[in-house]
Write an enzyme that holds these catalytic residues in place. Structure first.
Site, short mmCIF file in Angstrom:
data_model
loop_
_atom_site.label_atom_id
_atom_site.label_comp_id
_atom_site.label_asym_id
_atom_site.label_seq_id
_atom_site.Cartn_x
_atom_site.Cartn_y
_atom_site.Cartn_z
N GLU A 12 0.80 -1.23 0.00
CA GLU A 12 0.00 0.00 0.00
C GLU A 12 0.84 1.29 0.00
O GLU A 12 0.78 2.07 0.95
CB GLU A 12 -0.93 0.03 1.22
CG GLU A 12 -1.93 -1.10 1.26
CD GLU A 12 -2.95 -0.93 2.39
OE1 GLU A 12 -2.89 0.06 3.14
OE2 GLU A 12 -3.83 -1.81 2.52
N GLU A 20 -5.49 -8.52 1.03
CA GLU A 20 -6.16 -7.97 2.22
C GLU A 20 -7.62 -7.69 1.91
O GLU A 20 -7.95 -7.11 0.87
CB GLU A 20 -5.51 -6.66 2.69
CG GLU A 20 -4.18 -6.84 3.35
CD GLU A 20 -3.67 -5.56 4.03
OE1 GLU A 20 -4.49 -4.70 4.43
OE2 GLU A 20 -2.45 -5.43 4.15
O1 IFM Z 1 -4.04 -2.95 9.26
C1 IFM Z 1 -4.01 -2.42 7.97
C2 IFM Z 1 -2.88 -3.00 7.17
O2 IFM Z 1 -1.66 -2.81 7.80
C3 IFM Z 1 -2.81 -2.33 5.82
N1 IFM Z 1 -4.10 -2.37 5.16
C4 IFM Z 1 -5.26 -1.97 5.91
C5 IFM Z 1 -5.30 -2.71 7.24
C6 IFM Z 1 -6.55 -2.28 8.03
O3 IFM Z 1 -6.53 -0.91 8.28
#
Ligand code: IFM
Length: 477
Positions: free
Chosen positions: A209, A388
């Site tokens: 990210e 994710e």
């Molecule tokens: O916890 C985070 C992760 O580190 C990166 N993506 C979003 C998740 C939730 O906020």
């Protein structure tokens, strides 16, 4: 079927979001949501996924490991930031986190018990290179050998992320990602990891990210390193991408087998109404949310419309040849999806769906379908894996809202596969309750509950449910 689960979750989220039933029932204008005819066929119970589909869970080093000052680990920007007054909720830090460093075998057994066949974790750069560069810290590296060996023994495929926001503090003291050199420092570290672990790890993710690093770490200033300077953030964004490209090149040079790609958080963007002005705003926001990351990585160029709006300093940071490096061929794209973005004619953000305890997480499973099919349409058939997707819940272990959330997102992923998207896996965020950055331990994102005092683990209802999904390689009815 799918609709029932959406409504279950909507009922939970609506309380948090203060949405009326009337709002919930309205289809979002311009949503591009799939037609009814694209629903999955419900063969033999529920939608089945392709054979060999990777069912996984994700974590990141600073969020779960703890052992912040053990075995020679050097501090990262998150150690520094979380120890500064007022930076995190309740002053929480990742000093102990979920204590995964010490409980790694227990966690491996929990993964095995869930039936996971894939696990995505990140390597703490400053654990293996306390100064960010130079000689490897053997004890730190040993931890990742233990983890990876334990995964392989349990037939769980390791997916290693090289950078999940924890820049070594020693490098930050030299300017960190604000300096172009950091891209090469990152590639050097990446190469050391390919040589050290590359005979066991075959799937590598470069950056996690980068958009969040820029928007939260350099624009909003609520994440490390806590700066509020958009131009600097955009320069950092370019250096991150350059680091990605150099790391991909280093991977090829090592001759290691396997695949490499970036993990990008992406949001489908919708005009909040049918006006031309709203559509124009949506195109502009799409540049920031998606194309500014996807185009360089997958097409080797920044969108002209994005470049046109960049300050001279940002454009100067983009040197000849950089885009060819950034656009080095990758083997997969890791997609992280949480929420859509709706924008009105005046550029304001509009919330259309229920949210969760994390107020930014607007729940819209069809957005995942739209995102995946859009990537296929605009960028071709690169293999995708979701690294994710998940939500925080306030419930203890009876997290039925998480089950509804995941079921709806799995169904959306399945529809995308039916539409021809080459989706190869789905990793739930997160395996464990963990340190949620500025929110500290106030949000619980795990399939496994971690007691805040004892760090004892307990499977939540969602973990039991997920085990069933994995066992049948598909959804229930
Ligand atoms: O916890 C985070 C992760 O580190 C990166 N993506 C979003 C998740 C939730 O906020």
């Amino acid at each position: 079927m799918r609709r029932r689960h959406v409504l279950t979750l909507a009922a939970v989220g609506a309380v948090a979001a203060g949405c009326s039933d009337e709002d919930k029932a309205k289809p979002p204008p311009g949503s591009g949501s799939p037609a009814t005819g694209q629903r999955p066929s419900l063969a033999a119970g529920g939608p089945a996924f392709p054979e060999g589909f990777a069912w996984g869970a994700s974590t990141s080093a600073y969020q779960v490991e703890g052992a912040a000052a053990e075995d020679g680990r050097g501090p990262s920007v998150w150690d520094t930031f979380s120890h500064q007054a007022g930076r995190t909720r309740g002053g929480d830090t990742g000093d102990v986190a979920a204590d995964h460093y010490h409980r790694v075998y227990e966690d491996l057994d929990l993964m095995k018990d869930l039936g996971l066949n894939s696990y995505r974790f990140s390597i703490s750069w400053s654990r293996v290179l306390p100064e960010g560069r130079g000689a490897l810290n053997a004890k730190g590296l040993d931890f990742y050998h233990r983890l990876v060996d334990g995964l392989l023994e349990r037939k769980i495929t390791p997916v290693a992320t090289l950078f999940h926001w924890d820049t070594p503090q020693a490098l930050q003291d030299k300017g960190g990602w604000e300096r172009r050199d950091c891209a090469q420092w990152f590639a050097d570290y990446a190469q050391q990891m390919f040589y050290s672990l590359g005979d066991k790890v075959s799937t590598w993710l470069t950056l996690n990210e980068p958009k969040s690093v820029v928007s939260l770490g350099y624009v909003a200033g609520v994440h490390a390193p806590g700066k509020k300077d958009r131009r600097l953030g955009d320069i950092v964004g370019h250096h991150l991408l350059l680091g990605h490209g150099l790391a991909v090149r280093a991977f090829r040079q090592t001759g290691r087998k396997g695949g490499i790609g970036a993990a990008l958080n992406l949001s489908p963007v919708y005009a909040a109404d049918d006006s031309a002005a709203a559509r124009k705003q949506a195109d502009a926001l799409d540049l920031e949310e998606n194309r500014r990351w996807l185009d360089p990585v997958l097409l080797g160029r920044y969108p002209d419309a994005w470049l046109d709006h960049q300050a001279a300093e940002v454009r100067a940071a983009i040197r000849d040849g950089d885009l060819a490096t950034i656009g080095e061929r990758t083997d997969l794209l890791a997609v992280q999806y949480y929420n859509p973005a709706y924008v009105s004619a005046n550029g304001g953000r509009v919330v259309r769906h229920p949210t969760t305890q994390a107020s930014w997480l607007e729940v819209y499973p069809d957005g995942l379908y739209d995102l995946l099919t859009r990537i296929k349409r605009d960028y071709g058939d690169i293999p995708l894996t979701i690294t994710e997707n998940g939500m925080p819940t306030v419930n203890d272990v009876r997290d039925d809202d998480r089950i509804a959330f995941l079921r709806d997102h799995f169904a959306a992923a399945h529809r995308a596969i039916q539409a021809g998207v080459k989706l190869q896996g789905f990793h739930v965020w997160s395996l464990l309750d963990n340190f949620e950055w500025a929110e500290g331990y106030s949000q619980r994102w795990g399939l496994i509950r971690v007691d805040r005092d004892t760090r004892d683990r307990r499977r939540k209802a969602s973990a039991e449910w997920y085990r069933g999904v994995i066992a049948r390689n598909g959804l229930d009815t």
